[in-house]
Design a protein around this motif. Sequence first.
Motif, short mmCIF file in Angstrom:
data_model
loop_
_atom_site.label_atom_id
_atom_site.label_comp_id
_atom_site.label_asym_id
_atom_site.label_seq_id
_atom_site.Cartn_x
_atom_site.Cartn_y
_atom_site.Cartn_z
N VAL A 1 0.81 -1.28 0.09
CA VAL A 1 0.01 -0.03 0.20
C VAL A 1 0.88 1.18 0.02
CG1 VAL A 1 -1.96 -1.07 1.31
CG2 VAL A 1 0.01 0.24 2.65
N ASP A 2 0.34 2.14 -0.23
CA ASP A 2 1.08 3.79 -0.24
C ASP A 2 0.47 4.27 0.77
OD1 ASP A 2 -1.39 4.52 -1.15
OD2 ASP A 2 -0.89 5.07 -3.16
N ALA A 3 1.04 5.64 1.15
CA ALA A 3 0.58 6.53 2.15
C ALA A 3 -0.96 6.83 2.13
CB ALA A 3 1.63 7.76 2.25
N ASP A 4 -1.32 7.03 0.93
CA ASP A 4 -2.84 7.59 0.97
C ASP A 4 -3.86 6.32 1.56
OD1 ASP A 4 -2.32 9.98 -0.20
OD2 ASP A 4 -2.50 9.25 -2.26
N THR A 5 -3.47 5.16 1.16
CA THR A 5 -4.24 4.05 1.67
C THR A 5 -3.97 4.03 2.91
OG1 THR A 5 -3.92 2.80 -0.17
CG2 THR A 5 -4.60 1.56 1.83
N VAL A 6 -2.73 4.09 3.79
CA VAL A 6 -2.56 4.30 5.19
C VAL A 6 -3.45 5.35 5.69
CG1 VAL A 6 -0.87 4.42 7.08
CG2 VAL A 6 -0.43 3.27 4.85
N LEU A 7 -3.59 6.42 5.27
CA LEU A 7 -4.09 7.67 5.73
C LEU A 7 -5.43 7.49 5.81
CD1 LEU A 7 -3.78 10.61 6.84
CD2 LEU A 7 -3.98 11.22 4.50
N THR A 8 -6.23 6.98 4.72
CA THR A 8 -7.50 7.01 4.60
C THR A 8 -8.25 5.45 4.91
OG1 THR A 8 -7.49 6.16 2.10
CG2 THR A 8 -7.57 8.52 2.59
N GLY A 9 -7.45 4.46 5.10
CA GLY A 9 -7.91 3.05 5.32
C GLY A 9 -8.13 2.79 6.92
N ARG A 10 -8.99 1.81 7.06
CA ARG A 10 -9.14 1.61 8.52
C ARG A 10 -8.22 0.27 9.27
NH1 ARG A 10 -15.86 1.91 9.35
NH2 ARG A 10 -15.97 4.37 8.79
N ASP A 11 -7.25 -0.33 8.20
CA ASP A 11 -6.57 -1.34 8.49
C ASP A 11 -5.63 -0.99 9.86
OD1 ASP A 11 -7.31 -2.19 6.44
OD2 ASP A 11 -5.76 -2.95 5.36
N MET A 12 -5.51 -1.99 10.71
CA MET A 12 -4.62 -1.86 12.10
C MET A 12 -3.36 -1.72 11.31
SD MET A 12 -3.41 -4.26 15.01
CE MET A 12 -5.00 -4.36 15.78
#
Length: 273
Positions: free
Chosen positions: A158-169
């Motif tokens: 994943v990239d930073a945007d996914t980390v920022l917007t996602g709900r994964d731990m």
Amino acid sequence: MNRVLISAAELAESLETGSPPLVLDCRVRLGEPEAGRRLWEAGHIPTSHHLDLDRDLAGPPGEGGRHPLPTHDAFTAVVQRLGITPGKAVVVVDDMGGQLAAARAWWMLSCWAGHPDVRVLDGGLRAWQDTGGPLVLGREPLPKPSNWRPYFDDTAWVDADTVLTGRDMKVDARSLERFRGEVEPIDPVAGHISGAQCRPSAANLDDDGRFKSAEQLDGELPDAGAVIAYCGSGVTACHNILAYAIAGRPLPRLYVGSWSDWIRKESHPVASG
């Protein structure tokens, strides 16, 4: 998932068969670009080849962090140069229990490039020597190049945007001191991604530098329906992904850029303590 570890005794036995695995020595010292090759030339498992973190397992640092993924074409050239094919088993080795950088090589070959049989030497070079395995000097002749073109699974990272917007731990593989922001020896900003949990990669190993049992790892690893693994630059995070594989858990996705990429934007939330 296929078995992901091999013992030193099993490796020694397999090297004596008619179809030995390809052994890749992934030793590295962060901040010392030539250290891995020097270590390999000074003594390595017979027939093994050096696999370099900076040149083979990463693209140029900068956009995407200190160890971004290489392009598909660049990594395809690496696997072809080393003669890697899906039909030949691969064993990856380092001297840090898989943390630098055998787990990264395992993740790139197995999870990203789709090779069906990649294993990490459990206990690394120390285990090899403890069981009487010899080390040889100098360089090995490269194997015959292959024509394998992997089918890359870009959903594994994943990239930073996914980390920022996602709900994964989010699970951080760095030490507690770096996670808390008490020290930061490498990157210009200390702390961690807001909301993350800390699972130091070293906690996956026992006192002998071998992985803890599947049962023990299953009881210790952070538990969530979906996990994103990160660290300083996407290297030791792969060690945590490997631990999840050993425990029989669904594999986390890798935030390749990790902390070194996250802090490039001031708008990304940072926490400490």
